[in-house]
Design an enzyme around this catalytic site. Structure first.
Site, PDB file in Angstrom:
ATOM      1  N   TYR A 118       8.248   6.625  11.282  1.00  0.00           N
ATOM      2  CA  TYR A 118       7.962   5.717  12.386  1.00  0.00           C
ATOM      3  C   TYR A 118       6.775   4.807  12.114  1.00  0.00           C
ATOM      4  O   TYR A 118       6.264   4.175  13.027  1.00  0.00           O
ATOM      5  CB  TYR A 118       7.718   6.520  13.673  1.00  0.00           C
ATOM      6  CG  TYR A 118       8.918   7.342  14.076  1.00  0.00           C
ATOM      7  CD1 TYR A 118       9.998   6.758  14.718  1.00  0.00           C
ATOM      8  CD2 TYR A 118       8.966   8.701  13.792  1.00  0.00           C
ATOM      9  CE1 TYR A 118      11.104   7.507  15.084  1.00  0.00           C
ATOM     10  CE2 TYR A 118      10.080   9.458  14.148  1.00  0.00           C
ATOM     11  CZ  TYR A 118      11.146   8.855  14.793  1.00  0.00           C
ATOM     12  OH  TYR A 118      12.240   9.604  15.136  1.00  0.00           O
ATOM     13  N   LYS A 136      -2.336   3.323  11.145  1.00  0.00           N
ATOM     14  CA  LYS A 136      -0.883   3.501  11.139  1.00  0.00           C
ATOM     15  C   LYS A 136      -0.229   2.307  11.822  1.00  0.00           C
ATOM     16  O   LYS A 136      -0.460   2.059  13.004  1.00  0.00           O
ATOM     17  CB  LYS A 136      -0.489   4.792  11.863  1.00  0.00           C
ATOM     18  CG  LYS A 136       1.017   5.033  11.909  1.00  0.00           C
ATOM     19  CD  LYS A 136       1.359   6.361  12.555  1.00  0.00           C
ATOM     20  CE  LYS A 136       2.863   6.603  12.585  1.00  0.00           C
ATOM     21  NZ  LYS A 136       3.206   7.918  13.184  1.00  0.00           N
ATOM     22  N   ASP A 231       8.806  17.867  15.493  1.00  0.00           N
ATOM     23  CA  ASP A 231       8.893  17.498  14.079  1.00  0.00           C
ATOM     24  C   ASP A 231       7.755  18.151  13.297  1.00  0.00           C
ATOM     25  O   ASP A 231       7.068  17.493  12.514  1.00  0.00           O
ATOM     26  CB  ASP A 231       8.866  15.986  13.896  1.00  0.00           C
ATOM     27  CG  ASP A 231       9.328  15.573  12.490  1.00  0.00           C
ATOM     28  OD1 ASP A 231      10.059  16.362  11.856  1.00  0.00           O
ATOM     29  OD2 ASP A 231       8.968  14.475  12.034  1.00  0.00           O
TER      30      ASP A 231
END
Length: 466
Positions: A118, A136, A231
């Protein structure tokens, strides 16, 4: 000539005298107020002239009274007292103020670290403070309808999950374009997967306990806030050179309720995905995170991923090869799962005695009985049999010798994130949002038949009892 007197007026000399006296009193009060006001204006002028001569151009000490009532309080004093009342009656807390996001140009990007499902992660330096951070950049290209819900969930959960073992989100910054959105987080030298690949020997038992306690502690906080990570894997666990480890990458995290709503089954990276998800469950809870913790526990022990399936069918085969096949006694109701209807169990898989079945000792020869009991519970086929994060923290495994090593005594390792781009690892990626779950056929799991749409063979194993 005197004015004509009204015929309705009374000839009362006392009343006339009283009225005349009141008129005189009002006239005297009016003159006194005017004189007092004149004196105040003269005094104000004199003060202003004195300040001008002394070079002081500040405001006057008092504002001119606007009321004609001599007993009325001064306007400035009245306003001051009202302000004091408000201050004394309100509780004030230091909070961040609303404002525009900073621009990404406030950060100097040093090197690229890696690409996730992502976003792209880079190492950067804050130009104002000189502090090194992780930057990020969210992937927005695959979301034509607007800001992706995965990014919103990641920002929301990170803002709510303030815990020592959860990565800290400092701020959100913007680029030149509207689709340039960056998350500024604390920088950590390692991720656990890269560290395990580079280490010559696995962690010591005392070090494994320290790492597990921190990971499960952060997960217990998330679960107490009704957040599932969905996750968990070693590449999403960040570690520094002070023995601290934190949960990261919340792109698949989401809030849940009780009872849990219908959720997508295509979550969690394949090697860390629980059997109920592989069999098509759409109602699940925090048990899927605890299964991932069991996979991480086994990976810390062996330095290799515990269950490395090539596809969903092969993953189910490897799970049943480790835990044994399911039955109605150890996992009641598993046949009601969509993908379990095609599962053909071997004839020898009859219901056995009660109790939690233990994993084979030969796979984990150096693990104590308490440790094997914990690992077997985390990797239980029945989700109800898995311990919660809170129960896991209180397990006897963490209280027996060797005790967890203090974080300050952890060894240090050279940082791959600080020097060069990490080498790509041959590991599966996390599922993407909106991706449909494939139609699976598990008929060949316990034999040599072909299974799944990919046509790859299942793992296959001979089940021996006794």
């Amino acid at each position: 000539m005197s004015a004509a007197k009204s015929r309705w007026a009374d000839d009362d000399p006392e009343a006339d005298a009283l009225i005349a006296q009141r008129k005189r009193e009002k006239e005297e009060k009016r003159r006194a107020k005017a004189e007092k006001q004149r004196q105040q204006e003269e005094a104000s002028k004199a003060t202003a002239e004195a300040q001008t001569r002394n070079g002081d151009s500040g405001p006057p000490k008092k504002r001119r009274r606007l009321s004609n009532d001599p007993d009325a309080p001064d306007a400035a004093e009245e306003a001051k007292s009202e302000e004091q009342k408000k201050v004394s009656s309100l509780l004030r807390f230091p909070v961040a103020e609303w404002g525009p996001c900073r621009h990404v140009d406030n950060f100097e990007r040093l090197n690229h670290i890696e690409e996730g499902s992502y976003g792209w992660v880079s190492r950067a330096k804050d130009i104002n403070t000189g502090e090194v951070v992780a930057l990020k950049r969210l992937k927005l290209e695959s979301s034509p309808d607007g800001f992706p819900v995965t990014g919103l969930r990641e920002i929301q959960t990170l803002m709510e999950a303030r815990h020592p073992n959860v990565v800290y989100l400092r701020e959100v910054v913007m680029g030149t374009k509207m689709d340039d959105v960056f998350l500024v987080m604390d920088f950590f030298e390692h991720d656990l997967k890269t560290l395990l690949d580079e280490m010559r020997e696995p962690f010591l038992p005392s070090e494994i306990k320290t790492l597990l306690l921190q990971v499960v502690g952060g997960l217990e906080f998330l679960h107490s806030q009704w957040i599932m990570h969905r996750d968990l894997k070693t590449s999403n666990l960040l570690m520094n050179n002070r023995g601290e480890i934190k949960l990261a990458d919340f792109g698949m995290a989401r809030y849940y309720g009780d009872p849990p709503p219908n959720l997508t089954q295509l979550v969690v990276t394949l090697w860390y995905r629980s059997p109920e998800l592989l069999l098509g469950a759409t109602k699940y809870g925090t048990e899927i995170d605890m299964w991932s913790i069991g996979c991480i526990f086994g990976e810390l022990l062996t330095k290799e991923p515990l269950l490395q399936g090539k596809n969903e069918v092969d993953q189910v085969s490897k799970i049943f090869a480790l835990t044994g096949p399911p039955n109605s006694q150890i996992w009641p109701g598993f046949r009601s799962l969509p993908n379990a209807k095609s599962l053909r169990l071997p004839s020898s898989s009859a219901p056995s005695g009660g109790g939690l079945p233990l994993l084979p000792r030969s796979r984990f020869p150096y693990l104590t009985n308490a440790g094997l009991n914990l690992l077997s519970g985390l990797l239980a086929l029945n989700p109800v049999s898995r311990p919660t994060a809170q129960e896991c923290l209180a397990h006897p495994y963490f209280k027996e010798d060797p005790r967890p090593k203090p974080k300050e005594m952890f060894p240090t390792f050279p940082s791959k994130a600080g020097m060069e781009r990490r080498r790509p690892r041959h590991t599966p990626v996390a599922p993407k949002r909106g991706q449909e779950a494939p139609q699976l056929d598990f008929a060949g799991v316990f034999g040599g038949a072909q299974g799944g749409d990919s046509g790859e063979a299942g793992a296959g194993f001979a089940l021996r009892l006794g």
